[in-house]
Motif scaffolding. Structure first.
Motif, PDB file in Angstrom:
ATOM      1  N   VAL A   1      35.619  42.816  -3.132  1.00 37.31           N
ATOM      2  CA  VAL A   1      36.189  41.533  -3.543  1.00 37.31           C
ATOM      3  C   VAL A   1      37.171  41.787  -4.693  1.00 37.31           C
ATOM      4  N   PRO A   2      38.364  41.185  -4.671  1.00 40.61           N
ATOM      5  CA  PRO A   2      39.303  41.365  -5.785  1.00 40.61           C
ATOM      6  C   PRO A   2      38.654  41.040  -7.128  1.00 40.61           C
ATOM      7  N   TYR A   3      38.997  41.806  -8.144  1.00 36.60           N
ATOM      8  CA  TYR A   3      38.300  41.748  -9.430  1.00 36.60           C
ATOM      9  C   TYR A   3      38.231  40.330  -9.987  1.00 36.60           C
ATOM     10  N   ASP A   4      39.338  39.608 -10.015  1.00 36.64           N
ATOM     11  CA  ASP A   4      39.346  38.271 -10.608  1.00 36.64           C
ATOM     12  C   ASP A   4      38.523  37.268  -9.814  1.00 36.64           C
ATOM     13  N   GLU A   5      38.265  37.558  -8.549  1.00 34.24           N
ATOM     14  CA  GLU A   5      37.497  36.648  -7.705  1.00 34.24           C
ATOM     15  C   GLU A   5      36.025  37.052  -7.585  1.00 34.24           C
ATOM     16  N   ALA A   6      35.678  38.192  -8.160  1.00 36.84           N
ATOM     17  CA  ALA A   6      34.336  38.750  -7.972  1.00 36.84           C
ATOM     18  C   ALA A   6      33.300  38.057  -8.847  1.00 36.84           C
ATOM     19  N   ALA A   7      32.156  37.769  -8.260  1.00 37.30           N
ATOM     20  CA  ALA A   7      31.018  37.273  -9.035  1.00 37.30           C
ATOM     21  C   ALA A   7      30.518  38.377  -9.958  1.00 37.30           C
ATOM     22  N   ASN A   8      30.104  37.982 -11.159  1.00 33.54           N
ATOM     23  CA  ASN A   8      29.613  38.908 -12.183  1.00 33.54           C
ATOM     24  C   ASN A   8      30.560  40.092 -12.377  1.00 33.54           C
ATOM     25  N   ARG A   9      31.837  39.791 -12.438  1.00 35.79           N
ATOM     26  CA  ARG A   9      32.849  40.849 -12.575  1.00 35.79           C
ATOM     27  C   ARG A   9      32.730  41.589 -13.897  1.00 35.79           C
ATOM     28  N   LEU A  10      32.126  40.934 -14.927  1.00 36.49           N
ATOM     29  CA  LEU A  10      31.962  41.584 -16.222  1.00 36.49           C
ATOM     30  C   LEU A  10      30.680  42.405 -16.309  1.00 36.49           C
ATOM     31  N   GLY A  11      29.859  42.342 -15.265  1.00 39.21           N
ATOM     32  CA  GLY A  11      28.681  43.203 -15.177  1.00 39.21           C
ATOM     33  C   GLY A  11      27.617  42.941 -16.229  1.00 39.21           C
ATOM     34  N   SER A  12      27.230  41.679 -16.392  1.00 43.82           N
ATOM     35  CA  SER A  12      26.200  41.332 -17.361  1.00 43.82           C
ATOM     36  C   SER A  12      24.900  41.007 -16.639  1.00 43.82           C
ATOM     37  N   TRP A  13      23.807  41.607 -17.078  1.00 48.99           N
ATOM     38  CA  TRP A  13      22.507  41.393 -16.450  1.00 48.99           C
ATOM     39  C   TRP A  13      21.581  40.528 -17.293  1.00 48.99           C
ATOM     40  N   SER A  14      21.769  40.506 -18.602  1.00 53.02           N
ATOM     41  CA  SER A  14      20.865  39.760 -19.478  1.00 53.02           C
ATOM     42  C   SER A  14      21.174  38.273 -19.506  1.00 53.02           C
ATOM     43  N   GLY A  15      22.345  37.905 -19.081  1.00 52.94           N
ATOM     44  CA  GLY A  15      22.759  36.504 -19.049  1.00 52.94           C
ATOM     45  C   GLY A  15      24.155  36.419 -18.473  1.00 52.94           C
ATOM     46  N   LEU A  16      24.740  35.238 -18.535  1.00 50.85           N
ATOM     47  CA  LEU A  16      26.077  35.019 -17.988  1.00 50.85           C
ATOM     48  C   LEU A  16      27.135  35.271 -19.059  1.00 50.85           C
ATOM     49  N   MET A  17      28.127  36.066 -18.717  1.00 51.05           N
ATOM     50  CA  MET A  17      29.285  36.275 -19.582  1.00 51.05           C
ATOM     51  C   MET A  17      30.535  35.777 -18.870  1.00 51.05           C
ATOM     52  N   ALA A  18      31.426  35.141 -19.630  1.00 53.64           N
ATOM     53  CA  ALA A  18      32.706  34.700 -19.088  1.00 53.64           C
ATOM     54  C   ALA A  18      33.805  35.009 -20.098  1.00 53.64           C
TER      55      ALA A  18
ATOM     56  N   TYR B   1      31.180  34.270 -31.610  1.00 56.29           N
ATOM     57  CA  TYR B   1      31.954  34.284 -32.851  1.00 56.29           C
ATOM     58  C   TYR B   1      31.487  35.466 -33.694  1.00 56.29           C
ATOM     59  N   LEU B   2      32.356  36.421 -33.919  1.00 56.31           N
ATOM     60  CA  LEU B   2      32.041  37.562 -34.768  1.00 56.31           C
ATOM     61  C   LEU B   2      30.722  38.220 -34.354  1.00 56.31           C
ATOM     62  N   GLY B   3      30.529  38.341 -33.053  1.00 57.22           N
ATOM     63  CA  GLY B   3      29.379  39.062 -32.523  1.00 57.22           C
ATOM     64  C   GLY B   3      28.096  38.276 -32.465  1.00 57.22           C
ATOM     65  N   GLY B   4      28.159  36.957 -32.549  1.00 55.34           N
ATOM     66  CA  GLY B   4      26.938  36.170 -32.494  1.00 55.34           C
ATOM     67  C   GLY B   4      27.197  34.744 -32.057  1.00 55.34           C
ATOM     68  N   VAL B   5      26.133  33.930 -32.067  1.00 54.26           N
ATOM     69  CA  VAL B   5      26.284  32.527 -31.689  1.00 54.26           C
ATOM     70  C   VAL B   5      27.067  31.790 -32.765  1.00 54.26           C
TER      71      VAL B   5
ATOM     72  N   GLY C   1      34.094  41.817 -26.095  1.00 53.78           N
ATOM     73  CA  GLY C   1      33.999  40.860 -27.190  1.00 53.78           C
ATOM     74  C   GLY C   1      32.641  40.802 -27.875  1.00 53.78           C
ATOM     75  N   ASP C   2      31.809  41.836 -27.681  1.00 50.01           N
ATOM     76  CA  ASP C   2      30.461  41.867 -28.258  1.00 50.01           C
ATOM     77  C   ASP C   2      29.610  40.676 -27.814  1.00 50.01           C
ATOM     78  N   LYS C   3      29.828  40.246 -26.581  1.00 53.83           N
ATOM     79  CA  LYS C   3      29.043  39.118 -26.056  1.00 53.83           C
ATOM     80  C   LYS C   3      27.560  39.470 -25.902  1.00 53.83           C
ATOM     81  N   GLN C   4      27.250  40.746 -25.706  1.00 50.21           N
ATOM     82  CA  GLN C   4      25.852  41.136 -25.499  1.00 50.21           C
ATOM     83  C   GLN C   4      24.986  40.754 -26.697  1.00 50.21           C
ATOM     84  N   SER C   5      25.530  40.896 -27.905  1.00 50.55           N
ATOM     85  CA  SER C   5      24.722  40.570 -29.083  1.00 50.55           C
ATOM     86  C   SER C   5      24.458  39.075 -29.169  1.00 50.55           C
ATOM     87  N   THR C   6      25.368  38.257 -28.646  1.00 51.19           N
ATOM     88  CA  THR C   6      25.141  36.810 -28.601  1.00 51.19           C
ATOM     89  C   THR C   6      23.993  36.479 -27.660  1.00 51.19           C
ATOM     90  N   LEU C   7      24.015  37.087 -26.480  1.00 52.75           N
ATOM     91  CA  LEU C   7      22.925  36.866 -25.531  1.00 52.75           C
ATOM     92  C   LEU C   7      21.596  37.355 -26.087  1.00 52.75           C
TER      93      LEU C   7
END
Length: 199
Positions: free
Chosen positions: A135-152, A62-66, A102-108
């Motif tokens: 692997v097709p993009y929508d079916e790919a694991a970690n398609r959003l390329g996040s290493w610090s945590g899980l993004m969806a 939410y607005l760049g944070g938890v 969506g600025d998910k990195q700042s939440t993590l």
């Protein structure tokens, strides 16, 4: 038996859907007990955390944070922080937003700092993005390329139809990796002690 708490807030059900997938993955590891706990409930009873060996935190971005309920839960752990009663336990985090970034990195990062202040050990997301393997993009694991945590990423749809298949697959893999890491950590502890008991 290793005990994991998946602690989350979900306003519209999307983060809860990912939390359930993470818990499913973690629970697939033998000798692992997983509980789904709502952040707003733990905010009134933070000492319940002492019954777990590892924590996976989840929040919408939410607005760049938890979200406010997750922040209230974090703030409620001040007494545990002062005594460092969660030191040495394992932690990880995940977040959901409507956009690919969506600025998910700042939440993590806010989850990471919270866990570091408690002396916990952070587990990132080691899953290689599968689209690079064809692997097709929508079916790919970690398609959003996040290493610090899980993004969806959640589309504006009911939770069961909001996510690309790759995000659900990633959530299960993420949970399983966390549970496996917890088992490795617990095996390495002297005399089978919990991190708190070993101090």
């Amino acid at each position: 038996m290793n005990k994991i708490a998946v602690i989350y807030h979900s306003a519209h059900g999307h983060t809860e859907y990912i939390a359930s997938s993470v818990a499913e993955g973690a629970g697939s590891v033998a000798n692992t007990e997983v509980q789904l706990l709502q952040a707003q409930q733990l905010a009134t009873a933070p000492d319940e955390l002492l019954g777990f060996d590892g924590f996976i935190l989840g929040s919408p971005t939410y607005l760049g944070g938890v979200s406010a309920p997750v922040k209230a839960f974090m703030d409620a752990t001040g007494g545990l922080w002062r005594a460092q009663r969660l030191r040495g336990r394992l932690a990880a985090g995940f977040t959901v937003s409507a956009l690919p970034a969506g600025d998910k990195q700042s939440t993590l990062m806010s989850m990471f700092v919270f866990c570091m202040q408690h002396g916990m050990l952070w587990v990132g997301n080691p899953i290689l993005p599968e689209q690079h393997l064809g692997v097709p993009y929508d079916e790919a694991a970690n398609r959003l390329g996040s290493w610090s945590g899980l993004m969806a990423q959640a589309e504006k749809a009911s939770p069961a139809h909001a996510f690309a298949p790759g995000d659900i697959k990633t959530a299960r893999m993420f949970g399983r990796n966390f549970a496996e890491a917890l088992h490795r950590l617990r095996r390495a502890e002297p005399c089978g002690q919990t991190p708190e008991a070993a101090r």
